[in-house]
Enzyme design. Structure first.
Site, PDB file in Angstrom:
ATOM      1  N   HIS A  63      47.311  33.718  42.118  1.00 49.54           N
ATOM      2  CA  HIS A  63      46.095  34.225  41.560  1.00 49.54           C
ATOM      3  C   HIS A  63      45.198  34.062  42.778  1.00 49.54           C
ATOM      4  O   HIS A  63      44.362  35.330  43.347  1.00 49.54           O
ATOM      5  CB  HIS A  63      45.197  33.671  40.748  1.00 49.54           C
ATOM      6  CG  HIS A  63      46.210  34.386  39.393  1.00 49.54           C
ATOM      7  ND1 HIS A  63      47.126  33.895  38.713  1.00 49.54           N
ATOM      8  CD2 HIS A  63      45.552  35.256  38.462  1.00 49.54           C
ATOM      9  CE1 HIS A  63      47.146  34.973  38.078  1.00 49.54           C
ATOM     10  NE2 HIS A  63      46.538  35.635  37.980  1.00 49.54           N
TER      11      HIS A  63
ATOM     12  N   CYS B 156      47.746  47.909  35.072  1.00 49.73           N
ATOM     13  CA  CYS B 156      47.294  47.218  35.634  1.00 49.73           C
ATOM     14  C   CYS B 156      47.888  45.930  36.452  1.00 49.73           C
ATOM     15  O   CYS B 156      47.296  45.082  36.872  1.00 49.73           O
ATOM     16  CB  CYS B 156      45.891  46.774  35.024  1.00 49.73           C
ATOM     17  SG  CYS B 156      46.284  45.354  33.646  1.00 49.73           S
TER      18      CYS B 156
ATOM     19  N   ASP C  72      53.982  40.695  34.351  1.00 52.65           N
ATOM     20  CA  ASP C  72      54.736  39.663  33.327  1.00 52.65           C
ATOM     21  C   ASP C  72      55.725  40.775  32.421  1.00 52.65           C
ATOM     22  O   ASP C  72      56.271  40.513  32.151  1.00 52.65           O
ATOM     23  CB  ASP C  72      53.984  39.639  32.283  1.00 52.65           C
ATOM     24  CG  ASP C  72      53.164  38.082  32.440  1.00 52.65           C
ATOM     25  OD1 ASP C  72      53.195  37.357  33.035  1.00 52.65           O
ATOM     26  OD2 ASP C  72      51.248  38.379  32.277  1.00 52.65           O
TER      27      ASP C  72
HETATM   28  C1  PEP Z   1      50.428  41.729  34.398  1.00 52.16           C
HETATM   29  O1  PEP Z   1      50.834  40.553  33.522  1.00 52.16           O
HETATM   30  O2  PEP Z   1      50.959  42.554  34.891  1.00 52.16           O
HETATM   31  C2  PEP Z   1      48.822  41.655  34.594  1.00 52.16           C
HETATM   32  C3  PEP Z   1      47.613  42.501  35.360  1.00 52.16           C
HETATM   33  O3  PEP Z   1      48.200  40.544  34.835  1.00 52.16           O
HETATM   34  P1  PEP Z   1      47.884  38.950  35.085  1.00 52.16           P
HETATM   35  O4  PEP Z   1      48.848  39.081  36.306  1.00 52.16           O
HETATM   36  O5  PEP Z   1      46.914  38.452  35.184  1.00 52.16           O
HETATM   37  O6  PEP Z   1      49.246  38.175  34.347  1.00 52.16           O
HETATM   38 MG    MG Z   2      49.726  39.134  32.963  1.00 50.74          MG
END
Ligand code: PEP
Ligand code: MG
Length: 833
Positions: free
Chosen positions: A300, A613, A566
């Site tokens: 992150h 996203c 994910d």
């Molecule tokens: C994803 O998993 O693509 C996502 C946008 O969420 P995160 O990266 O916060 O798990």
């Molecule tokens: Mg995710």
């Protein structure tokens, strides 16, 4: 006395980690145990980590243990067994994020200058220059301000400090795994080390403060380690510095010895690891780059760095880099390197890079505030991912049409308790204000997995990504979840908000969330608190099971957003944060593309909205496939938005759909990559000679600069995507024979897959330069597409070479007064229509 002789077989010698194992075994006995390194002749107390390290024992050194005391027989047996069986297993090299063969090859235009550089994995692009500073760790700067108190009081403070430190490390050890556990264990050994403690006490003479003693101790051991013959050992100095710094914090408090986060000018910051909140604290106007020893490309902090367009490398060798602290360096987040010595050539190289970046930004500004739309008029909304409302203004400034993902978990991280309803409400209102009517998708907390929150006391798990994460923790922390939902609902009265739930894997979870929401709505109504009664509810499409119940989900929710980060990891069973398996983490896998296509068409068949996203949205090369999918929106880190809009504007949605159909028929990700490359080549039709590829009287000082400038120019003209690779192909020919023809002319040339539209580039130099054995002032560069050129390449080359033999032709070119004149002349002479 008993003695034991053996040779050290540890690849990194005896550094803190193996030494802490040896010390632990030796301390089980009362006998005196001495370690002798036969090569260096140095002796050490085997019950002291630091003393052992001080023997400078390297791989292959012959060593001897002498054991003397009442239990020498048992100690001998135990140590004999330990040295043979356990010691070789005591050390594994510290995890490095990237192996050498995964590094991006250096462009010849750079490597030819033999730059002094260090490599690491590039995770956020761009480049920057600044002073190297270490943050989030040791800062001995406050030392002058600490005066000594009564000697006895200083002694007590020191003793208590060491105890506090030990307790703190012990607590951290409980939650630590793998490398972190090993490192903490080594730190604990140092804190327990009799020699270390004796040195501290000896340094605490009358009139001295604890801080003086700790500093002198750090210096003492630092000097020993720095003089080791092993680079690896020298790097361990960091362990001592870390422990000493933690000790100062334990004695004087963290407010006194803060992990330095203040920047006093353009800086490139290095840190072992940086929490998202530490990152947010840094002044972004001064932060020119980030160098982290740990972290993956979707961690992150890295996601945040991308969002702020901060060039970032992970897996950097921090100990070597430490020698450059306070010096000016350059970070290159595209190539994955740090320039540690900025020569004139390198400065000019990066000035040219900056020039190209500026041109690109200018060009993209045309598209920045236009809606995302293909050439044939198909809309594709381009939105931004943010993690805090402070990012919202810059996201919209980059042209975001909406916020497609507001990751809220970071609002809960790096603090001692969860935020209150009003705090959240204010943050959401701040984002609404920046949005000025545009929609914001707020994702409820996605805690767990790689996003731990200490105060929730969620126990560490072996498979955190498959464990207690996101929606799965909501029931246990219901009051906290309700607080967040209330804050979102209250804020929805002031702007266009949507709620999105992460990691949904079943209908039960959707129904449960809807019940909770219904309860909160009821509460708000009865309290007469306004909110948007029609606030849309969506779910993340990131667990594959949901792809098979889309029909049912569409009865319950209003929209979906594909979490490709994910979804890739869960579909392919590849941990997204594990550097060892990154090569299996490939979203171009045809199975993944088929899944995406199934999801988008199913959602649309049921009349609902679907965006994407994950990090995939910002990958330019994959964009034609995303357009082909017919997504309603793609959301990405804000700096990628202008470039994405520009690319979308040049695509035809029908051609993209056909491309996707073909990609889904491919058998491997590599085949998909080739398909994408071919597609790019057929994108436009530019003439072989045009004045945009001609530049006159340029101040370029060597062959590298000429080849770089002309290749970059082709990139800016949209004829090639990877100017460095094109330049490398040109260099491949120069290596065989230099292309200087005499009379001040040079004709570098290549038939390459990296030029999408063949071109003849021209550069007349302000001053002649060395070109192999010749001098050159007039460079004509031929770059012809490998697949489209046929025998054109050699035909043009020999025709040019023949013409150059004629003085009139040469003089006309040398004396031309405009680009257009050269263009006309070359077209006529080379018979190019
Ligand atoms: C994803 O998993 O693509 C996502 C946008 O969420 P995160 O990266 O916060 O798990
Ligand atoms: Mg995710």
């Amino acid at each position: 006395m008993k003695t034991l002789s053996f040779s050290c077989e540890l690849p990194n010698g005896i550094h803190a980690r193996p030494a802490s194992h040896i010390e632990a075994v030796c301390n089980r006995f009362t006998s005196e145990i001495t370690w002798k390194n036969e090569r260096t002749g140095l002796y050490g107390n085997a019950k002291s980590v630091l003393s052992l390290i001080g023997t400078d024992t390297l791989m292959g050194d012959l060593c001897q243990l002498s054991i003397e005391g009442v239990d020498e027989d048992v100690a001998f047996e135990a140590l004999n067994h330990f040295i043979e069986k356990d010691l070789p297993e005591c050390d594994s090299p510290l995890e490095t994020v990237q192996e050498d063969d995964e590094m991006i090859a250096l462009p010849r235009n750079l490597s030819n200058f033999n730059p002094e550089i260090m490599r690491a994995r590039a995770v956020s692009g761009g480049f920057g220059q600044g002073k190297l500073v270490r943050i989030g760790a040791i800062n001995f700067d406050n030392l002058d301000t600490i005066a000594a108190t009564e000697h006895s009081q200083e002694c007590t403070m020191l003793k208590q400090g060491v105890e506090t430190l030990k307790t703190s490390i012990n607590i951290q050890l409980k939650a630590a795994v793998h490398t972190e556990f090993e490192v903490l264990n080594a730190h604990l050994s140092i804190a327990n080390d009799p020699e270390f403690n004796a040195t501290l006490e000896n340094q605490l003479t009358h009139g001295k403060s604890c801080a003086d003693a700790v500093f002198a101790t750090a210096k003492h051991y630092g000097d020993i380690l720095r003089s080791s013959s092993s680079a690896y050992m020298r790097e361990r100095e960091l362990d001592i510095r870390d422990v000493c710094f933690q000790l100062l914090q334990a004695i004087y408090g963290e407010h006194r010895f803060t992990s330095q986060l203040e920047l006093d000018g353009p800086s490139i910051c290095m840190a072992d690891d940086l929490t998202p909140s530490q990152f947010l604290e840094l002044d972004k106007s001064k932060l020119k780059g980030l160098l982290l020893t740990h972290g993956g490309s979707t961690s992150h902090t890295v996601i945040l760095a991308r969002s702020f367009a901060i060039p970032t490398l992970v897996g950097i060798d921090d100990a070597t880099l430490l020698t450059y602290i306070d010096q000016e360096i350059i970070i290159d987040g595209n190539l994955g390197l740090v320039v540690t010595k900025i020569t004139d050539d390198l400065k000019r190289y990066y000035d040219q890079e900056a020039f190209v970046a500026k041109k690109v930004t200018e060009r993209q500004s045309t598209y920045r505030f236009e809606p995302g739309c293909t050439e044939d008029g198909k809309k594709l909304e381009v939105a931004a991912n943010i993690a805090h409302s402070v990012e919202a203004t810059s996201a919209f400034g980059n042209g975001a049409e909406a916020i497609g993902l507001f990751r809220t978990e970071m609002l809960y991280m790096d603090r001692t308790d969860a935020p209150e309803e009003d705090e959240l409400y204010n943050i959401f209102c701040q984002a609404i204000e920046a949005a000025d009517g545009k929609a914001i998708i707020i994702r409820t907390i996605d805690i767990g997995g790689d996003k731990p929150v200490d105060y929730l006391n969620i126990p560490a798990e072996n498979n955190p990504f498959l464990g207690y994460r996101a929606i799965r923790i909501y029931q246990e922390f219901l009051p906290m979840v309700k607080t967040q939902l209330r804050a979102i609902l209250r804020a929805s009265a002031h702007g266009s908000l949507k709620i999105m739930i992460p990691m949904i894997s079943s209908m039960e979870e959707i129904l449960w969330v809807k019940d909770v929401l219904a309860e909160i709505r009821q509460e708000l109504r009865s309290e007469h608190i306004p909110f948007d009664e029609k606030i849309p509810l969506g779910i993340m499409m990131e667990v594959p099971s949901v792809a098979f119940i889309i029909d049912q989900c569409c009865e319950e929710v209003d929209f979906f957003s594909i979490g490709s980060n994910d979804l890739t990891q869960y579909l392919m069973a590849v941990d997204r944060d594990n550097a060892k398996v990154t090569k299996h983490y490939n979203s171009l896998n045809p199975a993944f593309l088929r899944t995406l296509d199934h999801v988008v068409s199913e959602v649309h068949r049921h009349g609902k909205w679907v965006g994407l996203c994950g990090e995939l949205g910002a990958k330019g090369s994959v964009l034609p496939l995303l357009v082909g999918l017919g997504l309603d929106e793609i959301s990405m880190s804000a700096p990628s938005i202008p470039a994405t809009k520009e690319r979308i504007a040049r695509l035809d949605s029908r051609a993209c759909r056909q491309l996707l159909n073909k990609a889904m028929q491919c058998r491997t990700a590599l085949e998909v990559e080739h398909l994408l490359a071919q597609f790019r080549m057929t994108q436009s039709d530019a003439p072989l000679i045009s004045s945009e590829c001609i530049s006159l009287d340029r101040d370029l000082r060597n062959k590298e600069e000429v080849i770089k400038t002309l290749s970059d120019n082709l990139f800016l003209a949209g004829r090639c995507r990877y100017p460095d690779k094109l330049a490398d192909d040109l260099w491949a020919r120069e290596d065989v024979f230099s292309t200087g023809l005499g009379f001040g002319f040079a004709i570098p040339h290549t038939k390459s897959e990296h030029i999408e539209q063949s071109a003849i580039s021209v550069c007349r130099l302000a001053n002649p330069i060395q070109w192999g054995d010749e001098e050159a002032k007039f460079v004509i560069m031929l770059t012809l597409n490998k697949h489209a050129a046929g025998d054109q390449h050699m035909k043009i080359f020999s025709r040019l070479a023949r013409k150059i033999m004629h003085a009139e032709f040469r003089d006309n070119l040398m004396n031309a007064t405009s680009e257009a004149q050269i263009e006309t002349m070359l077209k006529a002479e080379l018979e190019i229509i």
